[in-house]
Scaffold this active site. Structure first.
Site, PDB file in Angstrom:
ATOM      1  N   LYS A 136       0.871  -1.180   0.000  1.00  0.00           N
ATOM      2  CA  LYS A 136       0.000   0.000   0.000  1.00  0.00           C
ATOM      3  C   LYS A 136       0.909   1.233   0.000  1.00  0.00           C
ATOM      4  O   LYS A 136       1.126   1.871   1.034  1.00  0.00           O
ATOM      5  CB  LYS A 136      -0.937  -0.047   1.215  1.00  0.00           C
TER       6      LYS A 136
HETATM    7  N1  PLP Z   1      -7.181  -2.642  -3.246  1.00  0.00           N
HETATM    8  C1  PLP Z   1      -6.641  -1.412  -3.172  1.00  0.00           C
HETATM    9  C2  PLP Z   1      -5.757  -0.970  -4.275  1.00  0.00           C
HETATM   10  C3  PLP Z   1      -6.907  -0.589  -2.062  1.00  0.00           C
HETATM   11  O1  PLP Z   1      -6.377   0.626  -1.969  1.00  0.00           O
HETATM   12  C4  PLP Z   1      -7.757  -1.063  -1.044  1.00  0.00           C
HETATM   13  C5  PLP Z   1      -8.074  -0.222   0.103  1.00  0.00           C
HETATM   14  O2  PLP Z   1      -7.436  -0.234   1.103  1.00  0.00           O
HETATM   15  C6  PLP Z   1      -8.282  -2.362  -1.163  1.00  0.00           C
HETATM   16  C7  PLP Z   1      -7.979  -3.119  -2.275  1.00  0.00           C
HETATM   17  C8  PLP Z   1      -9.134  -2.945  -0.089  1.00  0.00           C
HETATM   18  O3  PLP Z   1      -8.363  -3.220   1.053  1.00  0.00           O
HETATM   19  P1  PLP Z   1      -9.003  -3.215   2.510  1.00  0.00           P
HETATM   20  O4  PLP Z   1     -10.182  -4.090   2.445  1.00  0.00           O
HETATM   21  O5  PLP Z   1      -7.932  -3.731   3.383  1.00  0.00           O
HETATM   22  O6  PLP Z   1      -9.372  -1.808   2.791  1.00  0.00           O
HETATM   23  C1  COI Z   2      -9.237   2.316   1.871  1.00  0.00           C
HETATM   24  O1  COI Z   2     -10.240   1.693   1.522  1.00  0.00           O
HETATM   25  O2  COI Z   2      -8.932   2.464   3.053  1.00  0.00           O
HETATM   26  C2  COI Z   2      -8.342   2.872   0.881  1.00  0.00           C
HETATM   27  O3  COI Z   2      -7.229   3.114   1.227  1.00  0.00           O
HETATM   28  C3  COI Z   2      -8.866   3.107  -0.471  1.00  0.00           C
HETATM   29  C4  COI Z   2      -8.686   4.510  -0.950  1.00  0.00           C
HETATM   30  C5  COI Z   2      -9.318   5.546  -0.094  1.00  0.00           C
HETATM   31  C6  COI Z   2      -7.254   4.794  -1.271  1.00  0.00           C
END
Ligand code: PLP
Ligand code: COI
Length: 365
Positions: A204
């Protein structure tokens, strides 16, 4: 000392917090990512000292030397998670330990120091505690937490920096998409990809998001809400959206989501939904799914529902996918029963309205 486990946070309360009446007005319609609480957390790291100088202080601009390494070579990572206030006044976070682990994994990929999980968790608890009056009340609202870290060393050589700043800020949030939960129209980009094998797709890091913006602009030009990325090798298989993972629901009740091959973010919502869907009796397969197959399955009626998921967006149905090859409409383009059922179950656990058999919810002491 590099562990940092024994660090105490020095509290420097904001001398000019937002007045209560103004805060209430802001919280009545927070939107996403627009308003911020009174405080932030900072922790520094230096090669010579390890983690040091942990503080909770007034949220304020961060002075940065123009030669700070992050401004040139983009050593930056972040996380996103939410804190909720229950009807009994308790404050909870959803799976912050999973965010702590992913933050360390992102750091490792970007050759940055790994913040110990205990310090990551404590930093968020300190922030939520001092700003708990900023947690909005009501359905679809939460306090979105944004921990991040960047290379602060003043040096233009290309190598991992020797100084970093970790910081966490908080932003009261309503629905991620203006207009609330309604099916998305996606643009399948043919010439831009998000992440290649061996690249940084599973981390990330800010750079991944910078690289997605031109294709996001292309999506908007084509009247779409978001981009859906295809794999970088064959340009055939669905990877994910710019900020969300993807699921497909079939007529036999089975569910498919793209596998964690290193080019998609291992979403924490994705992981929770795989577990919840299996508990509801669905067969869930982590396997590649081609755009051409999607077109065929939508036409034949085999594909019943598709949705995107992530912390910010929770679960959002996918109604339509456009690409230069034409348009795919998923079922009748509305929210399906499986999507709605998974959303309701997940949200009930996150908000403390349902039992938490997996121990996903962490209560603030
Ligand atoms: N994929 C990307 C590229 C993201 O930025 C996010 C958001 O955080 C997700 C998937 C979903 O991840 P999570 O469910 O941990 O928020
Ligand atoms: C999240 O879902 O927390 C993300 O980071 C997605 C977006 C706001 C970058």
């Amino acid at each position: 000392m590099t562990g940092g486990d024994r660090l105490d946070f020095e509290l420097h309360p904001n001398a000019n917090p937002v007045p209560a009446a103004e805060r209430s007005a802001l919280l009545s319609s927070p939107g996403f990512g627009r308003i911020f609480t009174d405080h932030m957390v900072t922790i520094r790291w230096a090669e010579s000292k390890g983690w040091y100088d942990a503080r909770v202080e007034a949220r304020a601009p961060i002075p940065l030397d123009p030669a700070a390494a992050v401004l040139h070579y983009a050593q930056e990572i972040f996380e996103g998670l939410k804190a909720y206030q229950g009807s009994d006044g308790s404050v909870t976070m959803f799976r912050p330990d999973a965010n702590a682990r992913r933050f360390r994994e992102s750091a490792r990929r970007m050759a940055m120091p790994e913040l110990p999980d205990e310090l990551f968790l404590r930093s968020l608890e300190e922030l939520v505690r001092v700003d708990r009056e900023w947690i909005p009340q009501g359905a679809e609202t939460s306090l979105y937490l944004r921990p991040f870290m960047f290379a602060s060393e003043v040096f233009l050589g290309v190598r991992p920096a020797m100084e970093y700043l970790y910081c966490a800020i908080a932003s009261p949030a309503g629905a991620y998409f203006a207009g609330g939960v309604k099916p998305l129209t996606l643009w399948a980009s043919e010439h831009y990809t998000r992440a290649a094998p061996g690249g940084t797709g599973a981390a990330k890091c800010g750079g991944n998001y910078a690289a997605s913006l031109a294709s996001q602009a292309e999506a908007i030009e084509h009247g779409c809400d978001q981009v859906i990325f295809l794999d970088a090798v064959e340009r055939k298989y669905i990877d994910e959206l710019g900020g969300m993972n993807v699921f497909f629901v079939f007529d036999d009740g089975s569910i498919v989501t793209p596998p964690l091959t290193g080019s998609i973010l291992p979403g924490i919502t994705r992981d929770a939904l795989i577990t919840l869907a299996r508990e509801k009796g669905h067969e869930v397969r982590e396997e590649q799914y081609a755009l051409a197959q999607w077109r065929e399955d939508a036409a034949s009626g085999r594909l019943r529902e598709a949705f995107a998921c992530g912390t910010a967006a929770v679960i959002t149905p996918i109604g339509v996918v456009r690409s230069p090859a034409g348009e795919i409409v998923v079922a009748d383009g509305s929210t399906g029963a499986v999507t709605q059922g998974l959303r309701d179950t997940l949200v009930a656990i996150q908000r403390g309205d349902a039992p938490d058999p997996h121990g996903w919810v962490r209560r603030l002491a």
